[in-house]
Design a protein around this motif. Structure first.
Motif, PDB file in Angstrom:
ATOM      1  N   VAL A 202       0.838  -1.206   0.000  1.00  0.00           N
ATOM      2  CA  VAL A 202       0.000   0.000   0.000  1.00  0.00           C
ATOM      3  C   VAL A 202       0.872   1.255   0.000  1.00  0.00           C
ATOM      4  CG1 VAL A 202      -1.647   1.325   1.400  1.00  0.00           C
ATOM      5  CG2 VAL A 202      -2.007  -1.115   1.023  1.00  0.00           C
ATOM      6  N   SER A 203       1.951   1.243   0.755  1.00  0.00           N
ATOM      7  CA  SER A 203       2.852   2.405   0.792  1.00  0.00           C
ATOM      8  C   SER A 203       3.495   2.663  -0.567  1.00  0.00           C
ATOM      9  CB  SER A 203       3.951   2.203   1.834  1.00  0.00           C
ATOM     10  OG  SER A 203       3.401   2.021   3.107  1.00  0.00           O
ATOM     11  N   LEU A 204       4.005   1.616  -1.189  1.00  0.00           N
ATOM     12  CA  LEU A 204       4.642   1.775  -2.491  1.00  0.00           C
ATOM     13  C   LEU A 204       3.637   2.175  -3.559  1.00  0.00           C
ATOM     14  CD1 LEU A 204       7.136  -1.224  -2.477  1.00  0.00           C
ATOM     15  CD2 LEU A 204       7.664   1.198  -2.235  1.00  0.00           C
ATOM     16  N   ALA A 205       2.440   1.564  -3.530  1.00  0.00           N
ATOM     17  CA  ALA A 205       1.411   1.919  -4.511  1.00  0.00           C
ATOM     18  C   ALA A 205       0.967   3.360  -4.333  1.00  0.00           C
ATOM     19  CB  ALA A 205       0.222   0.968  -4.392  1.00  0.00           C
ATOM     20  N   ALA A 206       0.791   3.796  -3.090  1.00  0.00           N
ATOM     21  CA  ALA A 206       0.399   5.183  -2.835  1.00  0.00           C
ATOM     22  C   ALA A 206       1.482   6.142  -3.302  1.00  0.00           C
ATOM     23  CB  ALA A 206       0.110   5.380  -1.342  1.00  0.00           C
ATOM     24  N   GLY A 207       2.722   5.793  -3.040  1.00  0.00           N
ATOM     25  CA  GLY A 207       3.824   6.640  -3.506  1.00  0.00           C
ATOM     26  C   GLY A 207       3.898   6.704  -5.020  1.00  0.00           C
ATOM     27  N   ALA A 208       3.692   5.575  -5.689  1.00  0.00           N
ATOM     28  CA  ALA A 208       3.739   5.553  -7.156  1.00  0.00           C
ATOM     29  C   ALA A 208       2.600   6.351  -7.759  1.00  0.00           C
ATOM     30  CB  ALA A 208       3.688   4.109  -7.643  1.00  0.00           C
ATOM     31  N   LEU A 209       1.444   6.339  -7.123  1.00  0.00           N
ATOM     32  CA  LEU A 209       0.292   7.068  -7.658  1.00  0.00           C
ATOM     33  C   LEU A 209       0.300   8.543  -7.259  1.00  0.00           C
ATOM     34  CD1 LEU A 209      -2.480   4.388  -7.088  1.00  0.00           C
ATOM     35  CD2 LEU A 209      -1.349   4.984  -9.242  1.00  0.00           C
ATOM     36  N   ALA A 210       0.900   8.877  -6.133  1.00  0.00           N
ATOM     37  CA  ALA A 210       0.873  10.253  -5.636  1.00  0.00           C
ATOM     38  C   ALA A 210       1.930  11.137  -6.288  1.00  0.00           C
ATOM     39  CB  ALA A 210       1.051  10.270  -4.126  1.00  0.00           C
ATOM     40  N   VAL A 211       3.054  10.559  -6.675  1.00  0.00           N
ATOM     41  CA  VAL A 211       4.147  11.351  -7.229  1.00  0.00           C
ATOM     42  C   VAL A 211       3.999  11.400  -8.755  1.00  0.00           C
ATOM     43  CG1 VAL A 211       6.647  11.488  -7.512  1.00  0.00           C
ATOM     44  CG2 VAL A 211       5.672  10.715  -5.340  1.00  0.00           C
ATOM     45  N   PRO A 212       3.938  12.578  -9.325  1.00  0.00           N
ATOM     46  CA  PRO A 212       3.819  12.650 -10.788  1.00  0.00           C
ATOM     47  C   PRO A 212       5.133  12.226 -11.456  1.00  0.00           C
ATOM     48  CG  PRO A 212       4.056  14.844  -9.876  1.00  0.00           C
ATOM     49  CD  PRO A 212       3.939  13.900  -8.720  1.00  0.00           C
ATOM     50  N   PRO A 213       5.028  11.573 -12.605  1.00  0.00           N
ATOM     51  CA  PRO A 213       6.265  11.165 -13.284  1.00  0.00           C
ATOM     52  C   PRO A 213       7.022  12.383 -13.810  1.00  0.00           C
ATOM     53  CG  PRO A 213       4.360  10.684 -14.658  1.00  0.00           C
ATOM     54  CD  PRO A 213       3.838  11.159 -13.345  1.00  0.00           C
ATOM     55  N   PRO A 214       8.333  12.312 -13.827  1.00  0.00           N
ATOM     56  CA  PRO A 214       9.102  13.462 -14.326  1.00  0.00           C
ATOM     57  C   PRO A 214       8.929  13.586 -15.842  1.00  0.00           C
ATOM     58  CG  PRO A 214      10.554  11.622 -13.877  1.00  0.00           C
ATOM     59  CD  PRO A 214       9.198  11.226 -13.404  1.00  0.00           C
ATOM     60  N   PRO A 215       9.062  14.797 -16.364  1.00  0.00           N
ATOM     61  CA  PRO A 215       8.949  14.946 -17.820  1.00  0.00           C
ATOM     62  C   PRO A 215      10.158  14.322 -18.510  1.00  0.00           C
ATOM     63  CG  PRO A 215       9.582  17.017 -16.798  1.00  0.00           C
ATOM     64  CD  PRO A 215       9.282  16.063 -15.689  1.00  0.00           C
ATOM     65  N   ARG A 216       9.918  13.780 -19.702  1.00  0.00           N
ATOM     66  CA  ARG A 216      11.005  13.153 -20.455  1.00  0.00           C
ATOM     67  C   ARG A 216      11.941  14.233 -20.986  1.00  0.00           C
ATOM     68  NH1 ARG A 216      12.661   8.761 -23.663  1.00  0.00           N
ATOM     69  NH2 ARG A 216      11.034   7.390 -22.917  1.00  0.00           N
ATOM     70  N   ARG A 217      13.229  13.980 -20.819  1.00  0.00           N
ATOM     71  CA  ARG A 217      14.240  14.884 -21.357  1.00  0.00           C
ATOM     72  C   ARG A 217      15.023  14.143 -22.418  1.00  0.00           C
ATOM     73  NH1 ARG A 217      17.256  16.618 -16.057  1.00  0.00           N
ATOM     74  NH2 ARG A 217      16.916  14.425 -15.721  1.00  0.00           N
ATOM     75  N   GLY A 218      15.042  14.630 -23.607  1.00  0.00           N
ATOM     76  CA  GLY A 218      15.796  14.014 -24.686  1.00  0.00           C
ATOM     77  C   GLY A 218      15.067  12.830 -25.289  1.00  0.00           C
ATOM     78  N   ALA A 219      15.727  12.188 -26.220  1.00  0.00           N
ATOM     79  CA  ALA A 219      15.156  11.032 -26.915  1.00  0.00           C
ATOM     80  C   ALA A 219      15.789   9.754 -26.369  1.00  0.00           C
ATOM     81  CB  ALA A 219      15.436  11.150 -28.406  1.00  0.00           C
ATOM     82  N   PRO A 220      15.074   8.625 -26.476  1.00  0.00           N
ATOM     83  CA  PRO A 220      15.674   7.373 -26.019  1.00  0.00           C
ATOM     84  C   PRO A 220      16.898   7.020 -26.861  1.00  0.00           C
ATOM     85  CG  PRO A 220      13.513   6.975 -27.011  1.00  0.00           C
ATOM     86  CD  PRO A 220      13.732   8.442 -26.976  1.00  0.00           C
ATOM     87  N   PRO A 221      17.886   6.363 -26.254  1.00  0.00           N
ATOM     88  CA  PRO A 221      19.102   6.023 -27.005  1.00  0.00           C
ATOM     89  C   PRO A 221      18.819   4.955 -28.062  1.00  0.00           C
ATOM     90  CG  PRO A 221      19.165   5.038 -24.833  1.00  0.00           C
ATOM     91  CD  PRO A 221      17.958   5.915 -24.868  1.00  0.00           C
ATOM     92  N   ALA A 222      19.669   4.900 -29.068  1.00  0.00           N
ATOM     93  CA  ALA A 222      19.511   3.899 -30.129  1.00  0.00           C
ATOM     94  C   ALA A 222      19.731   2.493 -29.577  1.00  0.00           C
ATOM     95  CB  ALA A 222      20.492   4.190 -31.261  1.00  0.00           C
ATOM     96  N   ASP A 223      20.688   2.326 -28.668  1.00  0.00           N
ATOM     97  CA  ASP A 223      20.968   1.019 -28.062  1.00  0.00           C
ATOM     98  C   ASP A 223      20.811   1.153 -26.546  1.00  0.00           C
ATOM     99  OD1 ASP A 223      21.794  -1.501 -27.423  1.00  0.00           O
ATOM    100  OD2 ASP A 223      23.852  -1.270 -28.145  1.00  0.00           O
TER     101      ASP A 223
END
Length: 172
Positions: A102-123
């Motif tokens: 419950v603690s981990l699920a609440a933390g995962a749902l309560a904290v907004p994901p950070p914005p993506r910076r840059g593009a994913p690497p080729a490899d």
């Protein structure tokens, strides 16, 4: 199709993890843990992380083999097939597991994901290796081969008679 395979492997990994604590023998728990980790390794392969997928699969197979050897050597029940329990305080373990979940699920749902910076690497596997090891990747690869050679040499030398025993008869 990949989505179905992903969810099937995820369900298999969770089912294998649950089975570790449900089955009543050490041998069955070992194989359940192996199934769980193999499903995780196949999931890595499915999302194009070949290096990590193969690494997890090979490491877990070797780890379970070593675990089985030690289980046969040191346990009072060498086959590991006699009934036993993997949980020694079921109520306490269930309570702790529920609170942590419950603690981990609440933390995962309560904290907004950070914005993506840059593009994913080729490899992604190479990028992950470089971010973990930095410029020491070649050194770690060489050390890995040296450790493997050491393990093989120690097994060969542990045989009765050392490395020369293979050609001699043991009937003397």
């Amino acid at each position: 199709m990949a989505g179905i395979a992903f969810w099937a492997l995820a369900a298999l990994a969770v089912a294998g993890g649950v089975a570790v604590f449900v089955v009543d023998s050490m041998a069955r728990a070992t194989f359940a843990l192996l199934v769980s980790f193999l499903a995780v390794g196949l999931t890595f392969l499915l999302i194009d992380l070949q290096y990590l997928g193969v690494l997890v699969i090979l490491m877990m197979i070797m780890e379970m083999c070593v675990m089985a050897v030690f289980m046969i050597m040191f346990m009072m029940n060498p086959g590991g097939l006699m009934p036993m329990t993997m949980v020694h305080n079921p109520r306490g373990a269930a309570l702790i597991a529920a609170v942590v979940f419950v603690s981990l699920a609440a933390g995962a749902l309560a904290v907004p994901p950070p914005p993506r910076r840059g593009a994913p690497p080729a490899d992604p596997a190479r990028a992950l290796g470089l971010s973990i090891m930095g410029d020491k990747m070649l050194v770690m690869m060489i050390i890995g081969v040296a450790i493997l050679a050491t393990m093989i040499a120690s097994v060969v030398l542990a045989v009765h008679g050392g490395r020369y025993a293979a050609g001699r008869s043991r009937s003397r």
